[in-house]
Design a protein around this motif. Structure first.
Motif, PDB file in Angstrom:
ATOM      1  N   ASN A 132       2.966  -5.866   0.997  1.00 34.16           N
ATOM      2  CA  ASN A 132       2.511  -5.190   0.005  1.00 34.16           C
ATOM      3  C   ASN A 132       2.337  -6.319  -2.091  1.00 34.16           C
ATOM      4  O   ASN A 132       3.170  -5.744  -2.464  1.00 34.16           O
ATOM      5  N   LYS A 136      -2.243  -4.569   0.857  1.00 30.99           N
ATOM      6  CA  LYS A 136      -1.380  -3.518   1.025  1.00 30.99           C
ATOM      7  C   LYS A 136      -0.997  -2.840   2.332  1.00 30.99           C
ATOM      8  O   LYS A 136      -2.238  -2.879   3.074  1.00 30.99           O
ATOM      9  N   LYS A 137      -0.513  -2.695   2.624  1.00 26.95           N
ATOM     10  CA  LYS A 137       0.304  -1.562   3.821  1.00 26.95           C
ATOM     11  C   LYS A 137      -0.301  -3.205   5.059  1.00 26.95           C
ATOM     12  O   LYS A 137      -0.455  -2.784   5.981  1.00 26.95           O
ATOM     13  N   LEU A 174      -2.205  -5.313   4.663  1.00 25.28           N
ATOM     14  CA  LEU A 174      -3.944  -5.682   5.304  1.00 25.28           C
ATOM     15  C   LEU A 174      -4.741  -6.014   3.470  1.00 25.28           C
ATOM     16  O   LEU A 174      -4.242  -6.171   2.713  1.00 25.28           O
ATOM     17  N   ASN A 210      -5.914  -6.109   0.421  1.00 28.21           N
ATOM     18  CA  ASN A 210      -6.632  -4.539  -0.621  1.00 28.21           C
ATOM     19  C   ASN A 210      -6.652  -5.381  -1.564  1.00 28.21           C
ATOM     20  O   ASN A 210      -5.820  -5.424  -2.308  1.00 28.21           O
ATOM     21  N   ALA A 238     -10.723  -3.801   0.496  1.00 30.07           N
ATOM     22  CA  ALA A 238     -10.070  -2.118   0.916  1.00 30.07           C
ATOM     23  C   ALA A 238      -9.567  -2.173   2.766  1.00 30.07           C
ATOM     24  O   ALA A 238     -10.348  -1.971   3.431  1.00 30.07           O
ATOM     25  N   ALA A 239      -8.781  -2.086   2.460  1.00 27.79           N
ATOM     26  CA  ALA A 239      -7.803  -2.105   4.037  1.00 27.79           C
ATOM     27  C   ALA A 239      -8.088  -2.099   4.663  1.00 27.79           C
ATOM     28  O   ALA A 239      -8.314  -1.962   6.104  1.00 27.79           O
ATOM     29  N   GLY A 240      -8.378  -3.586   4.778  1.00 23.32           N
ATOM     30  CA  GLY A 240      -8.863  -4.841   5.668  1.00 23.32           C
ATOM     31  C   GLY A 240      -9.938  -4.551   5.353  1.00 23.32           C
ATOM     32  O   GLY A 240     -10.408  -6.113   6.655  1.00 23.32           O
TER      33      GLY A 240
END
Length: 92
Positions: A28, A46-47, A49, A51, A69-71
């Motif tokens: 993160n 983020k998390k 991945l 992002n 976005a999310a990987g």
């Protein structure tokens, strides 16, 4: 400089591979992630991945710089082939 359109199969990157965080915060924050296939991602996470903004340097010499976005490459970006061909525009 020529612009080319890439087929969807060229745009797939899997972050499910074994990877090592070389520096920074690859969960993160901002960091550098080395993937087992030789590719390297530098950018926001983020998390765990990609992002936000980042660049992936693919093992074959191609690279993508832009929004994630999310990987997944999503938003505006630039995909550059080792041959010099470039696509600039939207990714989804």
């Amino acid at each position: 400089m020529r612009k080319v359109l890439f087929a969807a199969f060229c745009l797939c990157i899997s972050f499910n591979l074994t990877a090592q965080c070389l520096e920074g915060d690859c969960q993160n924050g901002r960091g550098t992630l080395q993937l087992e296939n030789g590719s390297k991602y530098v950018g926001d996470f983020k998390k765990g991945l990609p992002n936000g903004r980042g660049t992936i340097y693919l093992a074959n010499g191609n690279r993508y710089n832009g929004d994630w976005a999310a990987g997944v490459r999503e938003g505006m970006g630039v995909y550059t082939l080792v041959s010099g061909d470039v696509y600039t525009g939207a990714f989804k």
